[in-house]
Design a protein around this motif. Structure first.
Motif, PDB file in Angstrom:
ATOM      1  N   ASN A   7       6.698 -12.569  11.766  1.00 48.23           N
ATOM      2  CA  ASN A   7       6.186 -11.578  12.722  1.00 48.23           C
ATOM      3  C   ASN A   7       5.361 -10.494  12.034  1.00 48.23           C
ATOM      4  N   ILE A   8       5.813 -10.069  10.854  1.00 42.57           N
ATOM      5  CA  ILE A   8       5.037  -9.077  10.102  1.00 42.57           C
ATOM      6  C   ILE A   8       3.675  -9.653   9.734  1.00 42.57           C
ATOM      7  N   LEU A   9       3.675 -10.881   9.229  1.00 42.56           N
ATOM      8  CA  LEU A   9       2.415 -11.516   8.823  1.00 42.56           C
ATOM      9  C   LEU A   9       1.488 -11.720  10.018  1.00 42.56           C
ATOM     10  N   ALA A  10       2.069 -12.111  11.171  1.00 41.84           N
ATOM     11  CA  ALA A  10       1.246 -12.326  12.371  1.00 41.84           C
ATOM     12  C   ALA A  10       0.617 -11.010  12.829  1.00 41.84           C
ATOM     13  N   TRP A  11       1.401  -9.931  12.762  1.00 42.18           N
ATOM     14  CA  TRP A  11       0.879  -8.623  13.160  1.00 42.18           C
ATOM     15  C   TRP A  11      -0.206  -8.140  12.199  1.00 42.18           C
ATOM     16  N   LEU A  12       0.033  -8.287  10.905  1.00 37.55           N
ATOM     17  CA  LEU A  12      -0.967  -7.890   9.916  1.00 37.55           C
ATOM     18  C   LEU A  12      -2.249  -8.698  10.089  1.00 37.55           C
ATOM     19  N   LYS A  13      -2.105  -9.967  10.394  1.00 34.45           N
ATOM     20  CA  LYS A  13      -3.282 -10.805  10.662  1.00 34.45           C
ATOM     21  C   LYS A  13      -4.077 -10.244  11.840  1.00 34.45           C
ATOM     22  N   ASP A  14      -3.371  -9.828  12.906  1.00 39.01           N
ATOM     23  CA  ASP A  14      -4.050  -9.246  14.070  1.00 39.01           C
ATOM     24  C   ASP A  14      -4.816  -7.982  13.681  1.00 39.01           C
ATOM     25  N   LEU A  54       8.397  -2.167   2.278  1.00 34.47           N
ATOM     26  CA  LEU A  54       9.180  -2.831   3.307  1.00 34.47           C
ATOM     27  C   LEU A  54      10.464  -2.076   3.611  1.00 34.47           C
ATOM     28  N   LEU A  55      10.554  -0.848   3.114  1.00 30.76           N
ATOM     29  CA  LEU A  55      11.758  -0.039   3.288  1.00 30.76           C
ATOM     30  C   LEU A  55      11.419   1.277   3.979  1.00 30.76           C
ATOM     31  N   PRO A  56      12.373   1.838   4.776  1.00 32.78           N
ATOM     32  CA  PRO A  56      12.124   3.128   5.432  1.00 32.78           C
ATOM     33  C   PRO A  56      12.293   4.290   4.457  1.00 32.78           C
ATOM     34  N   THR A  57      11.375   4.376   3.532  1.00 28.82           N
ATOM     35  CA  THR A  57      11.444   5.400   2.499  1.00 28.82           C
ATOM     36  C   THR A  57      10.052   5.888   2.142  1.00 28.82           C
ATOM     37  N   SER A  58       9.991   7.054   1.554  1.00 26.05           N
ATOM     38  CA  SER A  58       8.725   7.549   1.004  1.00 26.05           C
ATOM     39  C   SER A  58       8.976   8.194  -0.346  1.00 26.05           C
ATOM     40  N   GLU A  59      10.102   7.868  -0.930  1.00 24.74           N
ATOM     41  CA  GLU A  59      10.454   8.430  -2.229  1.00 24.74           C
ATOM     42  C   GLU A  59       9.839   7.590  -3.341  1.00 24.74           C
ATOM     43  N   PHE A  60       8.537   7.698  -3.456  1.00 26.99           N
ATOM     44  CA  PHE A  60       7.833   6.978  -4.512  1.00 26.99           C
ATOM     45  C   PHE A  60       6.586   7.753  -4.905  1.00 26.99           C
ATOM     46  N   PRO A  61       6.004   7.450  -6.046  1.00 28.03           N
ATOM     47  CA  PRO A  61       4.850   8.205  -6.548  1.00 28.03           C
ATOM     48  C   PRO A  61       3.556   7.810  -5.851  1.00 28.03           C
ATOM     49  N   MET A 113       2.241   2.095   6.464  1.00 31.08           N
ATOM     50  CA  MET A 113       1.615   3.223   7.154  1.00 31.08           C
ATOM     51  C   MET A 113       1.508   2.987   8.662  1.00 31.08           C
ATOM     52  N   LEU A 114       0.989   1.850   9.075  1.00 31.16           N
ATOM     53  CA  LEU A 114       0.742   1.625  10.495  1.00 31.16           C
ATOM     54  C   LEU A 114       2.025   1.420  11.288  1.00 31.16           C
ATOM     55  N   SER A 115       3.026   0.824  10.684  1.00 35.51           N
ATOM     56  CA  SER A 115       4.296   0.607  11.394  1.00 35.51           C
ATOM     57  C   SER A 115       5.125   1.878  11.466  1.00 35.51           C
ATOM     58  N   ARG A 116       4.735   2.916  10.736  1.00 33.27           N
ATOM     59  CA  ARG A 116       5.447   4.184  10.618  1.00 33.27           C
ATOM     60  C   ARG A 116       6.878   3.976  10.131  1.00 33.27           C
ATOM     61  N   LEU A 117       7.036   3.058   9.201  1.00 35.92           N
ATOM     62  CA  LEU A 117       8.344   2.766   8.621  1.00 35.92           C
ATOM     63  C   LEU A 117       8.947   3.999   7.963  1.00 35.92           C
ATOM     64  N   GLU A 118       8.094   4.858   7.456  1.00 37.91           N
ATOM     65  CA  GLU A 118       8.540   6.099   6.819  1.00 37.91           C
ATOM     66  C   GLU A 118       9.403   6.948   7.749  1.00 37.91           C
ATOM     67  N   GLU A 119       9.161   6.843   9.062  1.00 34.80           N
ATOM     68  CA  GLU A 119       9.835   7.714  10.021  1.00 34.80           C
ATOM     69  C   GLU A 119      11.124   7.140  10.590  1.00 34.80           C
ATOM     70  N   VAL A 120      11.415   5.888  10.300  1.00 32.62           N
ATOM     71  CA  VAL A 120      12.618   5.254  10.842  1.00 32.62           C
ATOM     72  C   VAL A 120      13.868   5.879  10.214  1.00 32.62           C
ATOM     73  N   ASP A 121      14.792   6.308  11.059  1.00 37.22           N
ATOM     74  CA  ASP A 121      16.063   6.919  10.619  1.00 37.22           C
ATOM     75  C   ASP A 121      15.845   8.153   9.743  1.00 37.22           C
ATOM     76  N   ASP A 373       7.166  -2.795  16.045  1.00 36.05           N
ATOM     77  CA  ASP A 373       8.487  -2.217  15.829  1.00 36.05           C
ATOM     78  C   ASP A 373       9.010  -2.710  14.487  1.00 36.05           C
ATOM     79  N   PRO A 374       9.092  -1.833  13.466  1.00 35.51           N
ATOM     80  CA  PRO A 374       9.528  -2.276  12.140  1.00 35.51           C
ATOM     81  C   PRO A 374      11.026  -2.528  12.042  1.00 35.51           C
ATOM     82  N   VAL A 375      11.796  -2.067  13.028  1.00 32.87           N
ATOM     83  CA  VAL A 375      13.242  -2.299  13.017  1.00 32.87           C
ATOM     84  C   VAL A 375      13.549  -3.710  13.502  1.00 32.87           C
TER      85      VAL A 375
END
Length: 449
Positions: A7-14, A54-61, A113-121, A373-375
């Protein structure tokens, strides 16, 4: 370990097909992502994937890449931010036989960025329950006012054209998208006697407007079948005049429910004066949309109810549109719960995803794109129309506080120019209540000219 679902790959393809006007294929295998075109020789391989995307995080450089140093043309003449890595290999992109190897996870960045995974939980919220700009990776690493997804896709487009030089990629034309949240359509018409008295007092104390003593009750008395033309907030015809002079369409988002008496609007969508306003907007070729109530962002059923109420009123007034969208009140958003309110209601698009406290590119893009929906890892029919700038974000004292000044104009125009540099859409929210004074109107006209 990086793993991309189908599903992720299909969405990215779109997303990629829509951006480039191609029909591509994406494969995940042996910790690599491969981009190819059916019937065409060769591939583009992304061989350094980031599990953090692929994780709901933004703790990276966040590293920076100088595209020109490797003979690529950047969309913006400044080193390009590369989230998730501290250092990039050199060269970042290289040709190998019939393939191109890209040693940065552009595809993963698009997903994150587009899935807004950073904002989940994410519980780092402000007093209105909103994920603030200041908590974002983009703000902390100084790229909030850059559409880095569009910038990286600009680079990927060049890789595609070098690999398949006979192909013509889709060209996008810059445009302005105007919208107006109708929070307070009238300063006086819908107020109770006590509220009206308080409003007059504020006019006198804050604005030294003694005429309000006579204007306010007159507007309330005469706002029957339509809002009085003497009402200072009734600038809807002026907004449409300006839009039409610039060949633009304005979208007006109306409130159709009340879930918080202190923060929601004081008008009813069913009143004669609001119906008249909506008919006028529609007759002039502009758009009607939904502005869900304050508490609706965590209650999808409220968005559905309020959308149905909007459609009922519009149907009764003969207002029919092929495209329906809107924006959340106060830009409140809980990801991905709020998505499902819009999806379940059957709306075509949402334009809430911008920050209240800072202007810029919350989604990393100024292009509309399909929601995901990234969840649940589910492709939705809803489309996301990112909000780039809101009037009060730049001008109001509670945010940047620049007022109707040259500094405010520079801020708006810089964002507009950035959108233009990537052939994107400058989506601007400007309230009717921010167009009362001539200085505000002059600023608005300069921004959209």
């Amino acid at each position: 370990m990086c793993r991309y679902s189908q599903n992720i790959l299909a969405w990215l393809k779109d997303v990629l097909d829509e951006r480039f006007g191609l029909s591509c294929q994406l494969f995940y295998e042996d910790h690599r992502l491969t981009f190819c075109l059916p019937g065409q020789p060769g591939t583009i391989v992304f061989d350094v994937l980031q599990s953090s995307f692929l994780l709901p995080t933004s703790e990276f450089p966040c590293a920076l890449w100088n595209a020109r140093s490797e003979c690529w043309v950047p969309a913006i003449e400044s080193p390009l931010p590369a989230p998730a890595v501290a250092k990039l290999p050199s060269p970042l992109i290289e040709k190998q036989d019939d393939n191109y190897l890209v040693h940065y996870d552009i595809i993963g960045l698009i997903y994150w960025m587009l899935s807004r995974l950073e904002e989940v939980d994410n519980d780092d919220v402000d007093s209105h329950g909103r994920f603030p700009a200041t908590a974002s990776h983009a703000f902390k690493h100084d790229y909030l006012e850059r559409p880095i997804i569009d910038e990286w896709l600009h680079i990927l487009g060049q890789v595609i054209q070098r690999r398949w030089p006979h192909l013509t990629l889709k060209k996008h034309q810059f445009r302005i998208c105007l919208s107006h949240d109708v929070d307070i359509p009238s300063r006086y018409a819908y107020r109770t006697a006590i509220e009206l008295s308080r409003g007059i007092l504020r006019d006198i104390l804050d604005r030294h407007d003694l005429l309000s003593i006579f204007r306010a009750p007159w507007v309330k008395i005469t706002s029957g079948s339509m809002i009085s033309r003497f009402d200072p907030y009734n600038v809807f015809d002026w907004i449409m005049d300006v839009s039409e002079a610039h060949g633009l369409i304005s979208a007006f988002y109306f409130m159709c429910g009340c879930s918080d008496s202190k923060r929601d609007s004081d008008y009813e969508i069913t009143t004669s004066s609001i119906r008249s306003l909506m008919r006028n907007i529609h007759s002039r070729g502009h758009e009607i949309g939904l502005h869900p109530s304050y508490a609706a962002y965590t209650q999808p059923e409220l968005i559905v109810q309020e959308a149905n109420r909007l459609w009922s009123v519009c149907d009764g007034e003969g207002i029919h549109q092929s495209n329906w969208g809107g924006r959340m009140h106060y830009l409140r958003w809980r990801h991905p719960i709020t998505l499902y309110g819009w999806e379940t209601a059957g709306m075509n698009y949402d334009s809430s995803l911008g920050y209240a406290d800072r202007p810029g590119f919350r989604c990393g893009t100024c292009f509309e794109y399909p929601a995901f929906d990234p969840v649940e890892q589910k492709i939705l029919s809803l489309r996301i129309r990112p909000l780039i700038a809101m009037d009060c974000t730049v001008m109001a004292d509670r945010y940047l506080g620049l007022g109707a000044t040259s500094e405010a104009l520079d801020r708006f125009l810089t964002l507009k120019d950035v959108c233009q540099s990537v052939g994107g859409v400058f989506t601007l929210l400007w309230h009717n209540t921010s167009l009362v004074f001539n200085c505000d109107r002059d600023l608005y006209k300069e921004v959209i000219s």
